[in-house]
Design an enzyme around this catalytic site. Structure first.
Site, PDB file in Angstrom:
ATOM      1  N   ARG A  94     -41.662 -12.277 -93.274  1.00  0.00           N
ATOM      2  CA  ARG A  94     -40.653 -12.361 -91.979  1.00  0.00           C
ATOM      3  C   ARG A  94     -40.899 -13.776 -91.471  1.00  0.00           C
ATOM      4  NH1 ARG A  94     -38.875  -8.695 -93.748  1.00  0.00           N
ATOM      5  NH2 ARG A  94     -38.313  -6.508 -92.806  1.00  0.00           N
ATOM      6  N   GLU A 120     -31.512 -15.219 -88.797  1.00  0.00           N
ATOM      7  CA  GLU A 120     -30.923 -15.161 -90.112  1.00  0.00           C
ATOM      8  C   GLU A 120     -29.499 -14.787 -89.673  1.00  0.00           C
ATOM      9  OE1 GLU A 120     -34.797 -14.569 -92.845  1.00  0.00           O
ATOM     10  OE2 GLU A 120     -33.300 -12.843 -92.370  1.00  0.00           O
ATOM     11  N   HIS A 150     -33.244 -15.611 -97.955  1.00  0.00           N
ATOM     12  CA  HIS A 150     -33.625 -14.008 -97.856  1.00  0.00           C
ATOM     13  C   HIS A 150     -33.331 -13.269 -99.224  1.00  0.00           C
ATOM     14  CE1 HIS A 150     -35.237 -11.018 -94.836  1.00  0.00           C
ATOM     15  NE2 HIS A 150     -35.641 -10.616 -96.019  1.00  0.00           N
TER      16      HIS A 150
END
Length: 319
Positions: A238, A267, A286
């Site tokens: 994370r 994000e 990601h």
């Protein structure tokens, strides 16, 4: 029974949703605003089942969703849902804890191998004509490193970290780990250590913990100061585990040799994120979880979780 999927776009490009459609009145949304509680409530107001990937469900939403009985998180992390609020309202919350173990471990090593082997850089230099213009059979523009004998420190020792440990062992690395709960490693080549000892001994540190109030900004000026000079950091967990200003400063003053991260604090990444201008920083959008096989498994387990709930035997329950 009404089932609402709030944010299927990133999953929907090549998946078949028939298994969910067959379980009830299925309503699919590609995207739902992550910061508009009114829109979220409008979409889930009469739903008994809500499935979310990244759309947050906080107390202000949960407390007003009168029909809601079940929240299925399509992912491992559960920071998108206020678990305490869900428990207080007798709402079952499930996640999918194991779907991406192999993919994320594989990607963790992809990042590490990019730092130590610089494949992407040298491929680009060859295509740009650099190799054609040198006098010798070889050249390299950045240092290259062997992994053999290096110490990998894993923060967290769940399934993904254990898989990363296996890969590290295959590369003849030394493996140490820190876990907030004592965790006995069955392999003789893995050693559990304190967090301070890990910071002191690891040549490479890889993060594998969930985001909690205790782990936010775990990597900061103070903890970085305890690390070896020239340490490599990998983050496939994370973004909020790392203080981005602190790590950018450490990269720029070369206390940290390199950071490779698949996640950032906000994000999609913002244009003024300090990591974008930091030295030797590798950032991917990601995608460690994103292979087709991995996402198919994610959908299958999400459906299994819902079927288990409907049969009265809920599994993968959080809280």
């Amino acid at each position: 029974m009404k089932i609402v999927l709030l944010d299927g776009y990133n999953l929907n490009q090549d998946l078949n949703w028939e298994t969910l459609k067959n379980l009830g009145d299925f309503e699919f949304y590609s995207r739902t605003s992550v910061d508009n509680d009114t829109e979220i409530l409008q979409r889930i107001d009469d739903a008994e089942v809500v499935i979310t990937h990244k759309t947050p469900l906080d107390d202000s939403v949960i407390s007003r969703a009168s029909q809601l009985k079940y929240i299925g998180i399509m992912g491992t992390g559960y920071d998108v849902v206020d678990i305490d609020s869900a428990n207080n309202h007798n709402i079952i919350v499930t996640n999918v804890p194991t779907y991406a173990t192999d993919a994320v471990a594989q990607f963790t090593f992809s990042l590490l191998l990019e730092i130590t082997g610089q494949v992407g850089l040298h491929n680009q230099l060859v295509h740009d004509g650099k190799w054609s213009s040198v006098d010798d059979f070889t050249f390299w523009d950045k240092p290259l490193f062997e992994l053999k004998g290096k110490t990998l420190g894993l923060i967290g020792y769940g399934r993904i970290a254990q898989k990363v440990a296996e890969l590290a062992n295959a590369f003849s690395m030394k493996v140490i780990f820190y876990n907030h709960r004592p965790s006995v490693a069955t392999q003789k080549w893995v050693n559990q250590v304190s967090l301070d000892e890990l910071f002191q001994k690891a040549d490479i540190i890889s993060l594998h913990v969930v985001q909690t109030p205790e782990t936010i900004n775990l990597i900061n000026k103070t903890t970085i100061s305890k690390m070896k000079d020239g340490v490599i950091l990998i983050n496939t967990a994370r973004g909020k585990l790392i203080s981005e200003n602190d790590i950018a400063e450490a990269l720029n003053n070369e206390k940290v040799y390199a950071l490779a991260t698949d996640v950032v604090q906000k994000e999609p990444i913002e244009k003024d994120n300090p990591l974008l201008k930091a030295k030797n920083c590798f950032i991917t959008p990601h995608i460690a979880w994103a292979p087709l096989e991995t996402r198919e498994r994610l959908l299958r387990i999400t459906v299994d979780n819902l079927n288990a709930y409907l049969s009265g035997e809920a599994k993968n329950v959080i809280g």
